[in-house]
Design an enzyme around this catalytic site. Structure first.
Site, PDB file in Angstrom:
ATOM      1  N   GLU A  60       0.819  -1.210   0.000  1.00 11.34           N
ATOM      2  CA  GLU A  60       0.000   0.000   0.000  1.00 11.34           C
ATOM      3  C   GLU A  60       0.853   1.261   0.000  1.00 11.34           C
ATOM      4  O   GLU A  60       0.481   2.267  -0.614  1.00 11.34           O
ATOM      5  CB  GLU A  60      -0.950  -0.001   1.209  1.00 11.34           C
ATOM      6  CG  GLU A  60      -2.106  -0.971   1.100  1.00 11.34           C
ATOM      7  CD  GLU A  60      -1.715  -2.417   1.327  1.00 11.34           C
ATOM      8  OE1 GLU A  60      -0.650  -2.665   1.940  1.00 11.34           O
ATOM      9  OE2 GLU A  60      -2.471  -3.307   0.874  1.00 11.34           O
ATOM     10  N   HIS A 129     -10.426  -5.799   7.894  1.00 13.92           N
ATOM     11  CA  HIS A 129     -11.118  -5.633   6.623  1.00 13.92           C
ATOM     12  C   HIS A 129     -12.355  -4.745   6.751  1.00 13.92           C
ATOM     13  O   HIS A 129     -12.735  -4.087   5.796  1.00 13.92           O
ATOM     14  CB  HIS A 129     -11.530  -6.995   6.050  1.00 13.92           C
ATOM     15  CG  HIS A 129     -10.394  -7.806   5.534  1.00 13.92           C
ATOM     16  ND1 HIS A 129      -9.366  -8.231   6.327  1.00 13.92           N
ATOM     17  CD2 HIS A 129     -10.112  -8.267   4.283  1.00 13.92           C
ATOM     18  CE1 HIS A 129      -8.502  -8.934   5.606  1.00 13.92           C
ATOM     19  NE2 HIS A 129      -8.929  -8.967   4.353  1.00 13.92           N
TER      20      HIS A 129
END
Length: 326
Positions: A60, A129
């Site tokens: 990321e 998540h």
């Protein structure tokens, strides 16, 4: 008008902007051939080629750094963070790089980047998540934070975000991706960033909320009307940074009572900011304390108990009754 799910509307928004502007690029983990983990980018690489829609390594921080560099060279990156719980790995690039670019350069440069990411509970995901971390983003100067609740807004807001000259965090609640369909215009249109929507008119109390909690709040409002004839106004913030405080104040001036609902844990965050601004700017209109309905101040729980952790219509209805009976 076409009938679309929210995920289809999001895909269509990216297609519209990829067609319109050759500087728009879409990239992230598995967004190319696979079309993303939820298929939000399905078919876009085939249509626009690997130079416009492409996969990145599973990093990321690299996705964020690439987005900042491309933005400085005149591109308009649409970078997908596969789940927003992974934002900590790219937080430096968002908060210390993209968000400060205009300030740091004295207006010479900007960061026209959209960071798209799924988030939200109710779908039994693993740890990191489902987390609602929009409060972290909303407290970052220079970043706009958008959370749509329906397909029409999702497409119009994403197009607006891609065209914006500053970084935008665009959060997509996983439970809403395919849970219903709505009418969505074909082709391009925009929904203004920073403007809330009154999704239901009312006179007795106001619910201020966003994302999946719009639907939870509408169910609670319907129960309040059925049980006691109360007419509850429901406001969908759509953009949580910047807040549309004018729409909120206009509603509370009419109803005199307010409940703020968020899926995120209680401490700080969007709901706390709404309450603070209501007290600063609208306290003389209020006839009851402003109440918050939120998740508990704990990490997101394991899937077996998430339904007990998340706000539901019964908890929202309880808060409505409390402000009505105050």
């Amino acid at each position: 008008m076409a009938q679309m799910t929210m995920i289809q509307a999001i895909t269509d928004a990216m297609r519209v902007e990829l067609q319109r502007d050759s500087n728009v690029l879409v990239f992230g983990e598995d967004v190319g051939k696979n079309g993303g983990v939820f298929r939000a980018t399905d078919g876009l690489q085939k249509e626009f080629g690997e130079d416009r829609v492409f996969d990145t390594p599973l990093a990321e921080s690299g996705i964020g750094g690439l987005a900042v560099g491309l933005a400085l060279q005149g591109f308009r990156p649409v970078a997908e963070i596969q789940f927003f719980g992974f934002v900590f790995e790219v937080f430096d690039e968002i908060a210390a790089q993209a968000a400060r670019m205009r300030f740091r350069s004295g207006g010479r440069y900007s960061s026209p980047i959209v960071f798209r990411s799924p988030f939200g509970g109710g779908v039994k995901t693993p740890e990191l998540h489902a987390d609602s971390l929009e409060g972290l983003m909303a407290q970052t100067p220079g970043v706009k934070v958008i959370i749509p609740s329906n397909p029409y807004d999702a497409k119009g807001l994403l197009i607006s975000a891609i065209r914006d000259n500053d970084p935008v965090i665009f959060l997509e609640h996983m439970k809403l991706y395919r849970s219903f369909r709505g009418e969505v215009p074909e082709g391009e249109y925009t929904v203004p960033i920073g403007k809330a929507n009154v999704v239901q008119e009312g006179t007795d109390a106001t619910i201020i909320t966003y994302g999946a909690m719009v639907h939870t709040s509408l169910k609670a409002a319907a129960e309040a009307e059925k049980a006691r004839g109360a007419k509850i106004e429901v406001i969908d913030l759509r953009t949580v940074a910047p807040l549309d405080i004018d729409t909120i104040l206009a509603s509370v001036q009419k109803t005199k009572r307010a409940v703020v609902v968020q899926e995120a844990p209680r401490n700080s965050g969007v709901a706390a900011e709404v309450v603070a601004q209501l007290m600063e700017k609208g306290v003389l209109h209020l006839e009851a304390p402003v109440l918050r309905v939120t998740s508990p101040e704990t990490p997101y729980p394991f899937a077996q108990i998430e339904d007990e952790w998340l706000p539901d219509p019964a908890r929202v209805l309880k808060a409505i009754n409390e402000v009505l009976d105050f």
